[in-house]
Scaffold this active site. Structure first.
Site, short mmCIF file in Angstrom:
data_model
loop_
_atom_site.label_atom_id
_atom_site.label_comp_id
_atom_site.label_asym_id
_atom_site.label_seq_id
_atom_site.Cartn_x
_atom_site.Cartn_y
_atom_site.Cartn_z
N CYS A 1 7.34 23.03 12.80
CA CYS A 1 6.56 24.32 13.97
C CYS A 1 7.01 23.36 15.56
O CYS A 1 7.33 23.78 16.48
CB CYS A 1 5.37 24.48 13.85
SG CYS A 1 3.94 22.71 13.37
N ARG B 1 -2.60 15.81 19.07
CA ARG B 1 -3.20 17.39 18.75
C ARG B 1 -4.01 17.01 19.91
O ARG B 1 -5.36 16.60 20.63
CB ARG B 1 -4.24 16.51 17.20
CG ARG B 1 -4.40 18.21 16.56
CD ARG B 1 -3.38 18.87 16.61
NE ARG B 1 -2.92 17.74 14.60
CZ ARG B 1 -1.97 19.18 14.01
NH1 ARG B 1 -1.60 20.01 14.66
NH2 ARG B 1 -2.04 18.55 13.13
N HIS C 1 2.05 25.52 19.90
CA HIS C 1 2.20 23.84 20.56
C HIS C 1 2.83 23.77 22.30
O HIS C 1 3.91 24.81 22.34
CB HIS C 1 3.66 23.19 19.60
CG HIS C 1 2.76 23.44 18.28
ND1 HIS C 1 1.03 23.37 18.38
CD2 HIS C 1 3.67 22.46 17.34
CE1 HIS C 1 1.27 22.52 17.10
NE2 HIS C 1 2.09 22.84 16.03
#
Ligand code: 2RA
Length: 351
Positions: free
Chosen positions: A129, A251, A258
């Site tokens: 991703c 993160r 994202h």
């Protein structure tokens, strides 16, 4: 007749989005079979507005299936993707297991659709991703200006770590809510969470009110797996084996979508106006770039949508032929389920 589709891993974070996507895109499918671990078999889930009973992952579940999309852990893919392919299905795999295999194409339909045709093992991989969140934009710019180097910092959402990742952020926020003193003394949040929540967080540090410079597993020389995936997958998808890539994956306390800060050097000169034109013309990219009016993409404006959003396009002051830009993409949609669905549609068009 219409091709039959199996969704393997139908009950996970991506599986849930996958069911939504196949229910809302043009319906080209015959049967849609839902498959999951024996633990989830028997559950009833909605697809295309109808109740479907989840079937257990056994070899026979692939009988009569033309295309099988897998979103399961690496080791489950390693075992079961070849089983589906041997039983005659074309397997589209979201795991990291086959992505870098020379005989498995790694496909982003708007960047390298023709690669999907070279699939000697009947397996096609779909990228991580983090890579996918920028690929439509970088592919469009590469096609015009010839990409040579990428330096990337990611701001990755917790749902990249699955249902457990989102649950952990919500739990931490709840555990801290209302306390207007937290986050002001080193280690205070960790102490509170240690008392209130189970120790089995998917993240190596508190994620609420924090940023954690780590995503994935430890690889050689201190690199995180996510950083190496970004490098290796970008090279393969763009077809630039020598592409220089360096990444730091972080993160952040965002549920889904994202973001990436990208520093990209090109072979040929490129102005901001050129880049705006190319990005505007790219069908799956949305340019959101008007800093004078506070307009740029943020995850909260992007989540739940399909395109790749780009803003903050600047010419790097000290680096020739180089742009800095900010990209956001929903990690569960284009970053996962949507790209797999688009590959499936590409393949189905050939059948
Ligand atoms: C993450 N990219 O965000 C990963 C999921 N494969 O954790």
């Amino acid at each position: 007749s219409r091709p039959n589709l199996a969704l393997v891993g139908a009950t996970g974070a991506v599986g849930t989005v996958m069911r939504d996507i196949v229910s809302n895109r043009a319906d080209i499918w015959g049967e849609i079979r839902l498959v999951a671990s024996p633990r989830s078999a028997g559950k009833v889930l909605k697809v295309r507005g109808e109740d479907v009973v989840v079937q257990a992952l056994v070899p026979e579940v692939f009988d009569g299936i033309d295309i099988a999309i897998f979103d399961v852990p690496d080791e489950v893919s390693a075992e079961w993707v070849p089983v589906a392919a041997e039983r005659g299905a074309i397997a589209i795999d979201k795991s990291g297991t086959f992505r870098m295999h020379a005989d498995v194409p790694l496909v982003v339909p708007e960047v390298n659709p023709l690669d999907a045709r070279q699939r000697p093992r009947n397996i096609i991989s779909t990228p991580n991703c983090t890579t996918l969140s920028m690929m439509a934009a970088m592919g469009a710019l590469h096609a015009e200006y010839g990409l040579q180097e990428l330096v990337v910092a990611s701001y990755q959402a917790v749902s990249g770590a699955g249902v457990a990742g989102s649950a952990r952020l919500y739990d931490e926020v709840e555990a801290l809510a209302g306390d207007r003193n937290v986050g002001q003394v080193a280690g205070d949040v960790r102490q509170i969470l240690d008392k209130k929540l189970p120790a089995d967080s998917p993240f190596p540090a508190p994620i609420a009110f924090n940023v954690v410079p780590w995503a994935g597993s430890l690889k050689e020389d201190g690199w995180a797996s996510e950083e190496l995936k970004l490098r290796n997958e970008s090279r393969k998808i763009l077809g630039i084996p020598e592409l220089k890539v360096s990444a730091t994956c972080v993160r952040v306390p965002v549920v889904t979508t994202h973001s990436l800060a990208v520093h990209a050097r090109f072979e040929r000169p490129v102005t901001v106006a050129d880049a705006h034109r190319v990005l505007t013309a790219a069908p799956t990219v949305v340019l959101v770039d008007d800093p004078a009016n506070g307009v740029w993409p943020t995850p909260l404006e992007v989540v739940g949508t399909d395109p790749t959003y780009v803003g903050r396009v600047r010419q790097a002051i000290d680096f020739p032929n180089t742009l800095d830009l900010f990209v956001c993409g929903d990690n569960l949609r284009k970053g996962a389920a949507l790209n797999a669905a688009e590959i499936a549609e590409l393949v189905a068009a050939e059948l």
